[in-house]
Design an enzyme around this catalytic site. Sequence first.
Site, PDB file in Angstrom:
ATOM      1  N   GLU A  48       0.854  -1.190   0.000  1.00  0.00           N
ATOM      2  CA  GLU A  48       0.000   0.000   0.000  1.00  0.00           C
ATOM      3  C   GLU A  48       0.888   1.238   0.000  1.00  0.00           C
ATOM      4  O   GLU A  48       1.626   1.480   0.961  1.00  0.00           O
ATOM      5  CB  GLU A  48      -0.919   0.046   1.223  1.00  0.00           C
ATOM      6  CG  GLU A  48      -1.828   1.275   1.181  1.00  0.00           C
ATOM      7  CD  GLU A  48      -2.732   1.429   2.387  1.00  0.00           C
ATOM      8  OE1 GLU A  48      -3.875   1.920   2.221  1.00  0.00           O
ATOM      9  OE2 GLU A  48      -2.303   1.079   3.507  1.00  0.00           O
ATOM     10  N   TRP A  49       0.809   1.992  -1.072  1.00  0.00           N
ATOM     11  CA  TRP A  49       1.558   3.244  -1.154  1.00  0.00           C
ATOM     12  C   TRP A  49       0.692   4.372  -0.613  1.00  0.00           C
ATOM     13  O   TRP A  49      -0.302   4.741  -1.215  1.00  0.00           O
ATOM     14  CB  TRP A  49       1.970   3.539  -2.598  1.00  0.00           C
ATOM     15  CG  TRP A  49       2.771   4.801  -2.752  1.00  0.00           C
ATOM     16  CD1 TRP A  49       3.526   5.423  -1.799  1.00  0.00           C
ATOM     17  CD2 TRP A  49       2.899   5.595  -3.939  1.00  0.00           C
ATOM     18  NE1 TRP A  49       4.117   6.557  -2.314  1.00  0.00           N
ATOM     19  CE2 TRP A  49       3.748   6.683  -3.628  1.00  0.00           C
ATOM     20  CE3 TRP A  49       2.377   5.484  -5.229  1.00  0.00           C
ATOM     21  CZ2 TRP A  49       4.085   7.662  -4.568  1.00  0.00           C
ATOM     22  CZ3 TRP A  49       2.715   6.449  -6.167  1.00  0.00           C
ATOM     23  CH2 TRP A  49       3.556   7.524  -5.844  1.00  0.00           C
ATOM     24  N   ARG A  50       1.068   4.887   0.549  1.00  0.00           N
ATOM     25  CA  ARG A  50       0.335   5.973   1.198  1.00  0.00           C
ATOM     26  C   ARG A  50       0.833   7.315   0.659  1.00  0.00           C
ATOM     27  O   ARG A  50       1.769   7.912   1.180  1.00  0.00           O
ATOM     28  CB  ARG A  50       0.499   5.869   2.707  1.00  0.00           C
ATOM     29  CG  ARG A  50      -0.368   4.786   3.359  1.00  0.00           C
ATOM     30  CD  ARG A  50      -1.830   5.214   3.446  1.00  0.00           C
ATOM     31  NE  ARG A  50      -1.937   6.445   4.205  1.00  0.00           N
ATOM     32  CZ  ARG A  50      -2.046   6.508   5.544  1.00  0.00           C
ATOM     33  NH1 ARG A  50      -2.108   5.381   6.244  1.00  0.00           N
ATOM     34  NH2 ARG A  50      -2.136   7.656   6.171  1.00  0.00           N
ATOM     35  N   ARG A  84      -4.965   8.949   2.145  1.00  0.00           N
ATOM     36  CA  ARG A  84      -5.796   8.973   3.346  1.00  0.00           C
ATOM     37  C   ARG A  84      -5.974  10.419   3.775  1.00  0.00           C
ATOM     38  O   ARG A  84      -4.995  11.121   4.034  1.00  0.00           O
ATOM     39  CB  ARG A  84      -5.130   8.149   4.465  1.00  0.00           C
ATOM     40  CG  ARG A  84      -5.934   8.060   5.735  1.00  0.00           C
ATOM     41  CD  ARG A  84      -7.194   7.237   5.579  1.00  0.00           C
ATOM     42  NE  ARG A  84      -6.896   5.867   5.155  1.00  0.00           N
ATOM     43  CZ  ARG A  84      -7.393   5.315   4.053  1.00  0.00           C
ATOM     44  NH1 ARG A  84      -8.218   5.999   3.263  1.00  0.00           N
ATOM     45  NH2 ARG A  84      -7.094   4.076   3.727  1.00  0.00           N
ATOM     46  N   GLU A  88      -9.497  11.157   8.351  1.00  0.00           N
ATOM     47  CA  GLU A  88      -9.506   9.709   8.573  1.00  0.00           C
ATOM     48  C   GLU A  88      -8.113   9.183   8.927  1.00  0.00           C
ATOM     49  O   GLU A  88      -7.796   8.016   8.697  1.00  0.00           O
ATOM     50  CB  GLU A  88     -10.074   8.988   7.353  1.00  0.00           C
ATOM     51  CG  GLU A  88     -11.528   9.378   7.091  1.00  0.00           C
ATOM     52  CD  GLU A  88     -12.350   8.268   6.456  1.00  0.00           C
ATOM     53  OE1 GLU A  88     -11.869   7.131   6.365  1.00  0.00           O
ATOM     54  OE2 GLU A  88     -13.498   8.550   6.070  1.00  0.00           O
ATOM     55  N   HIS A 145     -12.402   4.975   8.052  1.00  0.00           N
ATOM     56  CA  HIS A 145     -11.539   4.822   9.219  1.00  0.00           C
ATOM     57  C   HIS A 145     -12.033   5.715  10.349  1.00  0.00           C
ATOM     58  O   HIS A 145     -12.293   6.896  10.136  1.00  0.00           O
ATOM     59  CB  HIS A 145     -10.097   5.202   8.872  1.00  0.00           C
ATOM     60  CG  HIS A 145      -9.477   4.292   7.855  1.00  0.00           C
ATOM     61  ND1 HIS A 145      -9.875   4.295   6.541  1.00  0.00           N
ATOM     62  CD2 HIS A 145      -8.509   3.349   7.971  1.00  0.00           C
ATOM     63  CE1 HIS A 145      -9.157   3.384   5.888  1.00  0.00           C
ATOM     64  NE2 HIS A 145      -8.339   2.795   6.728  1.00  0.00           N
ATOM     65  N   LYS A 172     -13.832  -1.785   3.028  1.00  0.00           N
ATOM     66  CA  LYS A 172     -12.872  -1.793   4.141  1.00  0.00           C
ATOM     67  C   LYS A 172     -13.315  -0.845   5.251  1.00  0.00           C
ATOM     68  O   LYS A 172     -13.744   0.280   4.992  1.00  0.00           O
ATOM     69  CB  LYS A 172     -11.497  -1.366   3.639  1.00  0.00           C
ATOM     70  CG  LYS A 172     -10.441  -1.250   4.744  1.00  0.00           C
ATOM     71  CD  LYS A 172      -9.161  -0.597   4.220  1.00  0.00           C
ATOM     72  CE  LYS A 172      -8.146  -0.411   5.351  1.00  0.00           C
ATOM     73  NZ  LYS A 172      -7.004   0.423   4.943  1.00  0.00           N
ATOM     74  N   ARG A 214      -6.099  -8.657  13.486  1.00  0.00           N
ATOM     75  CA  ARG A 214      -5.145  -8.728  12.375  1.00  0.00           C
ATOM     76  C   ARG A 214      -4.705 -10.172  12.113  1.00  0.00           C
ATOM     77  O   ARG A 214      -4.055 -10.453  11.116  1.00  0.00           O
ATOM     78  CB  ARG A 214      -3.938  -7.831  12.661  1.00  0.00           C
ATOM     79  CG  ARG A 214      -4.310  -6.356  12.789  1.00  0.00           C
ATOM     80  CD  ARG A 214      -3.098  -5.476  13.040  1.00  0.00           C
ATOM     81  NE  ARG A 214      -3.483  -4.078  13.241  1.00  0.00           N
ATOM     82  CZ  ARG A 214      -3.686  -3.191  12.267  1.00  0.00           C
ATOM     83  NH1 ARG A 214      -3.532  -3.568  10.997  1.00  0.00           N
ATOM     84  NH2 ARG A 214      -4.017  -1.945  12.537  1.00  0.00           N
ATOM     85  N   SER A 233       1.848   2.320   9.301  1.00  0.00           N
ATOM     86  CA  SER A 233       0.948   3.382   8.841  1.00  0.00           C
ATOM     87  C   SER A 233      -0.288   3.492   9.722  1.00  0.00           C
ATOM     88  O   SER A 233      -1.109   4.382   9.523  1.00  0.00           O
ATOM     89  CB  SER A 233       0.529   3.137   7.387  1.00  0.00           C
ATOM     90  OG  SER A 233      -0.192   1.928   7.274  1.00  0.00           O
ATOM     91  N   GLN A 237      -0.091  -2.450  13.875  1.00  0.00           N
ATOM     92  CA  GLN A 237       0.438  -3.296  12.810  1.00  0.00           C
ATOM     93  C   GLN A 237       1.589  -4.159  13.337  1.00  0.00           C
ATOM     94  O   GLN A 237       2.383  -3.725  14.163  1.00  0.00           O
ATOM     95  CB  GLN A 237       0.887  -2.448  11.621  1.00  0.00           C
ATOM     96  CG  GLN A 237      -0.278  -1.841  10.852  1.00  0.00           C
ATOM     97  CD  GLN A 237       0.153  -0.925   9.724  1.00  0.00           C
ATOM     98  OE1 GLN A 237       1.325  -0.617   9.579  1.00  0.00           O
ATOM     99  NE2 GLN A 237      -0.803  -0.470   8.931  1.00  0.00           N
TER     100      GLN A 237
END
Length: 253
Positions: A48-50, A84, A88, A145, A172, A214, A233, A237
């Site tokens: 995932e490229w934020r 993002r 959020e 989110h 999601k 998770r 991120s 995590q």
Amino acid sequence: MTTKAVKLGRTELGVGRPKIAVPITGHTQEDIIAQAEKIYPEQPDIVEWRIDFFDDVTSKGLLKNAAVSLRTALKDIPILTTFRTKGEGGETLLSDQEYFDICRNILEFNQTDALDVELYHDTESVKSIVSEASEAGVVTIMSNHDFDKTPEQDDMVDRLVQMEKLGADVAKIAVMPHSTDDVLKLMSATNQAQNTLSTPVITMSMGDLGKVTRLSGEVFGSTVTFATVGAASAPGQIPLTNLRQELDDLKLN
């Protein structure tokens, strides 16, 4: 209801165990590529490229350069590109118009496999970008989110259902727990959603309290879980190597 499989390049969501995504959060192109070079040998299912972390995200030319370089560095690892918004949990404050302009730039570059589209924007604009992504052959992961709280179970399910109705390929939701009851609400909502929707769902309860969510996606129905190789991120995590082993230990026969 049977969940339909969704393909992101070589990765298929809605089939088998949860797939592992790892974020890239670099502020410069050099940082982004350095992170990619560390991630690539670990071979996550998705990166995932934020782009809200990228200092030059509003420069179309510099964003394209970074996108092309990242695609080259990651080779065939599928890319989910995400802006993002600040409300959020994101890094950069933009207007709705700027947000959708950046989403369209990403689609135009043709360097991503999936695009994150937040639910809570103008409905017609959301429908439009979903349609444009579909035409471009890009999967849409619609998201919501809540970094403050965990909504009621029915509310979370309703949001996921709304995403499917708006045309999302994947739905999601990520929420913040304040008690074990909150974590249970998220897991129950996930289970209900997987039995209600035909689209794959991604859910998580954040922070230390929510770490169990998770790991438990295969049981309750979340098709992607997020891990780290370096910078995280979102809170809670787990390092990729650990998470991969834990998913193996918990796999269903």
